[in-house]
Design an enzyme around this catalytic site. Structure first.
Site, PDB file in Angstrom:
ATOM      1  N   GLY A 195      13.668  -5.957  -9.371  1.00 17.18           N
ATOM      2  CA  GLY A 195      14.831  -4.831  -9.630  1.00 17.18           C
ATOM      3  C   GLY A 195      15.455  -4.916 -10.764  1.00 17.18           C
ATOM      4  NE  ARG A 228      12.226 -16.093 -11.069  1.00 19.46           N
ATOM      5  CZ  ARG A 228      12.059 -15.668  -9.095  1.00 19.46           C
ATOM      6  NH1 ARG A 228      12.510 -15.553  -8.444  1.00 19.46           N
ATOM      7  NH2 ARG A 228      11.871 -14.913  -9.853  1.00 19.46           N
ATOM      8  CE  LYS A 231       3.715   5.044  -0.668  1.00 17.56           C
ATOM      9  NZ  LYS A 231       4.868   4.637   0.523  1.00 17.56           N
ATOM     10  N   GLY A 286       7.507  -7.241 -10.751  1.00 18.15           N
ATOM     11  CA  GLY A 286       6.455  -7.541 -10.074  1.00 18.15           C
ATOM     12  C   GLY A 286       5.524  -7.586 -10.805  1.00 18.15           C
TER      13      GLY A 286
HETATM   14  P1  AMP Z   1       3.874  -0.906  -7.752  1.00 15.23           P
HETATM   15  O1  AMP Z   1       4.867  -1.786  -7.096  1.00 15.23           O
HETATM   16  O2  AMP Z   1       4.878   0.597  -7.715  1.00 15.23           O
HETATM   17  O3  AMP Z   1       3.892  -1.213  -9.274  1.00 15.23           O
HETATM   18  O4  AMP Z   1       2.436  -0.361  -6.849  1.00 15.23           O
HETATM   19  C1  AMP Z   1       1.654  -1.681  -6.937  1.00 15.23           C
HETATM   20  C2  AMP Z   1       0.551  -1.462  -6.857  1.00 15.23           C
HETATM   21  O5  AMP Z   1      -0.130  -0.261  -6.861  1.00 15.23           O
HETATM   22  C3  AMP Z   1      -0.850  -2.123  -6.792  1.00 15.23           C
HETATM   23  O6  AMP Z   1      -0.801  -3.292  -4.996  1.00 15.23           O
HETATM   24  C4  AMP Z   1      -1.770  -1.729  -6.757  1.00 15.23           C
HETATM   25  O7  AMP Z   1      -2.906  -1.838  -5.903  1.00 15.23           O
HETATM   26  C5  AMP Z   1      -1.385   0.288  -6.012  1.00 15.23           C
HETATM   27  N1  AMP Z   1      -2.174   1.342  -6.496  1.00 15.23           N
HETATM   28  C6  AMP Z   1      -2.191   1.189  -8.145  1.00 15.23           C
HETATM   29  N2  AMP Z   1      -2.554   2.654  -8.438  1.00 15.23           N
HETATM   30  C7  AMP Z   1      -3.277   2.655  -6.818  1.00 15.23           C
HETATM   31  C8  AMP Z   1      -4.560   3.961  -6.386  1.00 15.23           C
HETATM   32  N3  AMP Z   1      -4.680   4.462  -6.762  1.00 15.23           N
HETATM   33  N4  AMP Z   1      -4.489   3.993  -4.869  1.00 15.23           N
HETATM   34  C9  AMP Z   1      -3.630   3.183  -4.128  1.00 15.23           C
HETATM   35  N5  AMP Z   1      -3.101   2.126  -4.555  1.00 15.23           N
HETATM   36  C10 AMP Z   1      -3.034   1.869  -5.826  1.00 15.23           C
END
Ligand code: AMP
Length: 412
Positions: free
Chosen positions: A386, A38, A206, A363
């Site tokens: 974000g 940064r 999610k 992220g």
């Molecule tokens: P996000 O912050 O929503 O982009 O999610 C990233 C996180 O999703 C990472 O820590 C990954 O380990 C997790 N992730 C991705 N695929 C899976 C999966 N099939 N089962 C559990 N965690 C997952």
């Protein structure tokens, strides 16, 4: 194309230019900067301003001191590294407003650089005078009184309307800094006016955190690949047994609506066609590749399988632009990083061949692409979290809106 005011639109010579940077850099307990990305990102704008004879006044937040002075959150620790980067002594003001700060500003000569203390030491940065979320215009006025021109160079905070951003922009003519400009031009190239076909790849944990994003993307993309834990919700919605996988069963109707909307607007959705499953959520856990309907009740889907990776490579081949957010599997745990690594490497290869524009951000995406060794070859990687997601959701960003033409107080 986002039409915004740029530094080239204004004569900064001899002017006091108030620049919002993001110096919320990771530091160790002793206050040493552990990742200077940064700081480096701010250098082009600072060097431009100095090169054009401006007086540069830098302001930033650091951490979450909640409106109180907190020594660990002081920006003083950045004076030395910043001075080294600029090959020039940077001055420091122990507050961002007040008589002493005004005096420090008055003493500055053309080409000087002054770093103000953390704006979040004052509650008015993020709260109204009544303590509600927002900012205090009276505090913003004290900041804007220090400068004649405002430059916003911190895309990572563009999703927030705070005193040092929207507040100052209400009082001073506002322009995008060079880092902000680079970010907006690349994002615009990826989603507003992309070379088509344009494909999205969205992974991560999610669906719940990315519903708006998925809904917006199906309207903009020719193809959307969904991976990671969130794909499990879609697979379950389509009637597949996902065993013990991370899955938001309550969001199955939402997943079906997104699929239906995509069909209406001719956005092709790509879901995993094979998966890697394990019984334990840990690195090196015993695992196997299987078809969608072969997941046992005690197994978790932790990555996309090799046939899926091939299908993604074909889709990337057929696309001219790729927008990527989120990993395709539990990439922190080998070997469940395989699909993410393979797909990232493939996309990077197409960029190097001049066949693809690939833009990624948000992220974990940055660390996933770095982990794959693909980050340097992507066309652009946004380090914003974000703000990048809000942009992918198609929602206006307050920090970008303030830079849009026209502005009444244009041209000081
Ligand atoms: P996000 O912050 O929503 O982009 O999610 C990233 C996180 O999703 C990472 O820590 C990954 O380990 C997790 N992730 C991705 N695929 C899976 C999966 N099939 N089962 C559990 N965690 C997952």
């Amino acid at each position: 194309m986002v039409d915004f005011r740029r530094l080239e639109d204004v004569d900064v010579a001899g002017k006091r230019v108030l620049v919002r940077v993001d110096f919320n850099v990771p530091c160790d307990d002793a206050g040493n900067v552990t990742d200077d990305t940064r700081l480096r990102a701010a250098l082009p704008t600072i060097n431009y301003l100095r090169g054009h004879g401006a007086i540069t006044i830098l302001m930033s937040h650091f951490g979450r001191p909640d409106g109180k002075r907190e020594s660990g959150a002081s920006l003083m620790k950045l004076v030395r590294p910043l001075s080294e980067f600029l090959h020039n002594e940077v001055a420091f003001a122990p507050d961002c407003i007040g008589a002493a700060t005004k005096k420090a500003v008055a003493q500055l000569q053309d080409r000087d650089v002054l770093l103000l203390e953390n704006t979040r030491f004052h509650p008015g940065e993020t709260q109204t005078a009544d303590g509600a979320m927002g900012f205090d215009p009276a505090f913003a006025k004290q900041l804007s009184d220090l400068g004649e021109i405002f430059v916003h160079d911190a895309f990572s905070v563009a999703h927030r309307a705070q005193a040092s951003t929207s507040g100052v922009a209400a009082d001073l003519p506002a322009y995008a800094g060079l880092a902000m400009e680079r970010e907006l031009d690349h994002l615009s190239q990826a989603l507003d006016v992309p070379r088509r076909p344009v494909m999205g790849l969205v992974g991560g944990a999610k669906v719940s955190s990315k519903i708006d994003l998925l809904e917006n993307l199906v309207n903009k993309l020719d193809k959307l690949a969904i991976g990671g834990g969130m794909a499990n919700t879609f697979l379950a919605a389509l009637g597949h047994n996902v065993g013990a996988s991370l899955c938001e069963h309550d969001l199955k109707p939402t997943a079906l609506t997104i699929l239906e909307n995509a069909k209406q607007v001719n956005c092709e959705i790509l879901l995993p066609i094979d998966v890697v499953v394990a019984k334990q959520f840990r690195a090196g856990a015993a695992h196997r590749v299987c078809g969608l309907d072969q997941v046992a009740d005690d197994e978790m889907i932790l990555d996309a399988g090799p046939m899926t990776v091939n299908a993604l490579a074909d889709a990337i081949d057929a696309s001219q632009t790729l927008v990527w957010n989120g990993p395709l599997g539990a990439f922190e745990l080998t070997p469940f990083d395989t699909a993410t690594v393979e797909a990232a490497k493939y996309a990077a290869k197409r960029v190097v061949q001049g066949k693809l524009i690939a833009v990624a951000g948000g992220g974990d995406t940055v660390s996933a692409l770095k982990h794959a060794g693909a980050a340097d070859d992507f066309t652009f990687i946004s380090t914003a979290g974000g703000a990048f997601l809000q942009w992918m959701e198609g929602k206006p960003l307050p920090g970008v809106e303030i830079l849009k033409k026209p502005q009444i107080k244009d041209r000081p």
